[in-house]
Scaffold this motif. Structure first.
Motif, mmCIF file in Angstrom:
data_model
loop_
_atom_site.group_PDB
_atom_site.id
_atom_site.type_symbol
_atom_site.label_atom_id
_atom_site.label_comp_id
_atom_site.label_asym_id
_atom_site.label_seq_id
_atom_site.Cartn_x
_atom_site.Cartn_y
_atom_site.Cartn_z
ATOM 1 N N ALA A 186 9.748 -1.350 2.154
ATOM 2 C CA ALA A 186 9.552 -2.271 0.997
ATOM 3 C C ALA A 186 8.636 -1.808 -0.070
ATOM 4 N N VAL A 187 7.578 -1.069 0.477
ATOM 5 C CA VAL A 187 6.500 -0.334 -0.471
ATOM 6 C C VAL A 187 6.580 1.098 -1.037
ATOM 7 N N LEU A 188 7.902 1.679 -0.662
ATOM 8 C CA LEU A 188 8.085 3.013 -0.559
ATOM 9 C C LEU A 188 7.674 3.739 -1.796
ATOM 10 N N ARG A 189 7.932 3.278 -3.126
ATOM 11 C CA ARG A 189 7.644 3.899 -4.280
ATOM 12 C C ARG A 189 6.904 2.873 -5.243
ATOM 13 N N THR A 190 5.961 2.441 -4.417
ATOM 14 C CA THR A 190 4.873 1.607 -5.209
ATOM 15 C C THR A 190 3.560 1.943 -5.072
ATOM 16 N N ASP A 191 2.504 1.293 -5.669
ATOM 17 C CA ASP A 191 1.113 1.670 -5.448
ATOM 18 C C ASP A 191 0.792 1.025 -4.057
ATOM 19 N N ALA A 192 1.288 0.234 -3.552
ATOM 20 C CA ALA A 192 1.177 -0.337 -2.365
ATOM 21 C C ALA A 192 1.404 0.290 -1.083
ATOM 22 N N ASN A 193 1.891 1.722 -1.259
ATOM 23 C CA ASN A 193 2.102 2.387 -0.074
ATOM 24 C C ASN A 193 0.890 2.964 0.461
ATOM 25 N N TYR A 194 0.080 2.303 1.162
ATOM 26 C CA TYR A 194 -1.363 2.586 1.743
ATOM 27 C C TYR A 194 -1.272 3.582 2.711
ATOM 28 N N LEU A 195 0.075 3.610 3.579
ATOM 29 C CA LEU A 195 0.320 4.317 4.648
ATOM 30 C C LEU A 195 0.793 5.728 4.291
ATOM 31 N N ASN A 196 1.151 5.897 3.001
ATOM 32 C CA ASN A 196 1.562 7.199 2.383
ATOM 33 C C ASN A 196 3.004 7.600 3.108
ATOM 34 N N SER A 197 3.801 6.680 3.248
ATOM 35 C CA SER A 197 5.026 6.735 3.817
ATOM 36 C C SER A 197 5.971 7.425 3.084
ATOM 37 N N THR A 198 6.912 8.183 3.573
ATOM 38 C CA THR A 198 8.166 8.776 3.020
ATOM 39 C C THR A 198 9.290 8.013 3.594
ATOM 40 N N VAL A 199 10.514 8.452 3.250
ATOM 41 C CA VAL A 199 11.738 8.005 3.696
ATOM 42 C C VAL A 199 11.914 8.459 5.408
ATOM 43 N N ALA A 200 11.442 9.757 5.207
ATOM 44 C CA ALA A 200 11.682 10.250 6.593
ATOM 45 C C ALA A 200 10.629 9.620 7.846
ATOM 46 N N THR A 201 9.293 9.033 7.244
ATOM 47 C CA THR A 201 8.522 8.110 8.003
ATOM 48 C C THR A 201 9.084 6.787 8.411
ATOM 49 N N THR A 202 9.847 6.415 7.446
ATOM 50 C CA THR A 202 10.444 4.937 7.630
ATOM 51 C C THR A 202 11.527 5.340 8.600
ATOM 52 N N ILE A 203 12.393 6.253 8.538
ATOM 53 C CA ILE A 203 13.424 6.355 9.394
ATOM 54 C C ILE A 203 12.749 6.581 10.712
ATOM 55 N N VAL A 204 11.909 7.611 10.971
ATOM 56 C CA VAL A 204 11.365 7.872 12.385
ATOM 57 C C VAL A 204 10.555 6.780 12.939
ATOM 58 N N THR A 205 10.001 5.934 12.260
ATOM 59 C CA THR A 205 9.480 4.513 12.567
ATOM 60 C C THR A 205 10.548 3.413 13.007
ATOM 61 N N MET A 206 11.404 3.194 12.294
ATOM 62 C CA MET A 206 12.437 2.423 12.944
ATOM 63 C C MET A 206 13.331 2.822 13.919
ATOM 64 N N THR A 207 13.680 4.158 14.223
ATOM 65 C CA THR A 207 14.312 4.579 15.352
ATOM 66 C C THR A 207 13.245 4.390 16.397
ATOM 67 N N LEU A 208 12.094 4.854 16.196
ATOM 68 C CA LEU A 208 11.267 4.690 17.557
ATOM 69 C C LEU A 208 10.957 3.212 18.032
ATOM 70 N N GLY A 209 10.907 2.419 17.089
ATOM 71 C CA GLY A 209 10.876 0.915 17.378
ATOM 72 C C GLY A 209 12.121 0.708 18.106
ATOM 73 N N LEU A 210 13.107 1.023 17.798
ATOM 74 C CA LEU A 210 14.453 0.619 18.321
ATOM 75 C C LEU A 210 14.772 1.109 19.706
ATOM 76 N N VAL A 211 14.182 2.319 19.945
ATOM 77 C CA VAL A 211 14.400 3.087 21.216
ATOM 78 C C VAL A 211 13.249 2.158 22.047
ATOM 79 N N LEU A 212 12.208 1.935 21.622
ATOM 80 C CA LEU A 212 11.230 1.272 22.505
ATOM 81 C C LEU A 212 11.689 -0.118 22.984
ATOM 82 N N VAL A 213 12.293 -0.719 22.164
ATOM 83 C CA VAL A 213 12.713 -2.102 22.472
ATOM 84 C C VAL A 213 13.796 -1.912 23.431
#
Length: 151
Positions: free
Chosen positions: A100-127
């Motif tokens: 949601a905040v990928l290309r805004t000034d609110a991107n405080y975690l310095n996320s990229t598209v790759a970071t988002t994909i990895v985070t979602m994938t890890l979350g899904l596998v962990l569930v």
């Protein structure tokens, strides 16, 4: 949940996968501390670790989550199943927030598209690991099998 299996034959595999996710998050956090060390905590720059954008804040969150997952995996006793489900859903929510905040000034975690994909994938596998990692008595397993056969 009544639909989650008890004493699934592959539960050691799922537990190992959850442990590997914890190790990955700890390694990502440690490498992020090394790479972004000395910078701002929530810097928005081009720091990359393992192909993902990060900063000290993202690295700290990853390392803490990884340690919690590793500790829960080592303890076992259905604590790991509960922690895996809870943190898996949390990682998926974090991935959506990153998106949601990928290309805004609110991107405080310095996320990229790759970071988002990895985070979602890890979350899904962990569930998934949390759903199939539950251990119970033979009576609970038999009740689950009986309920499954009725449906």
């Amino acid at each position: 949940m009544a639909h989650n299996p008890v004493n699934h034959p592959a539960r050691p595999v799922y537990r190992a996968i959850a442990g590997l996710i914890g190790l990955y998050l700890v390694a990502f956090g440690a490498l992020g501390f090394v790479e972004a060390g000395g910078g701002e905590f929530f810097a928005q720059d081009d720091t990359l670790v393992l192909g993902q954008g990060t900063n000290l804040g993202n690295s700290a969150i990853s390392a803490v989550l990884g340690l919690v997952i590793l500790l829960a995996t080592l303890v076992g006793r259905n604590i790991d199943a509960a922690v895996d489900k809870f943190l898996g859903y949390g990682l998926m929510a974090l991935g959506l927030a990153e998106l949601a905040v990928l290309r805004t000034d609110a991107n405080y975690l310095n996320s990229t598209v790759a970071t988002t994909i990895v985070t979602m994938t890890l979350g899904l596998v962990l569930v998934m690991c949390g759903m199939y990692g539950k251990v119970g008595s033979e009576e609970e397993a038999r009740a689950w099998q009986d309920a499954r056969l009725v449906l």
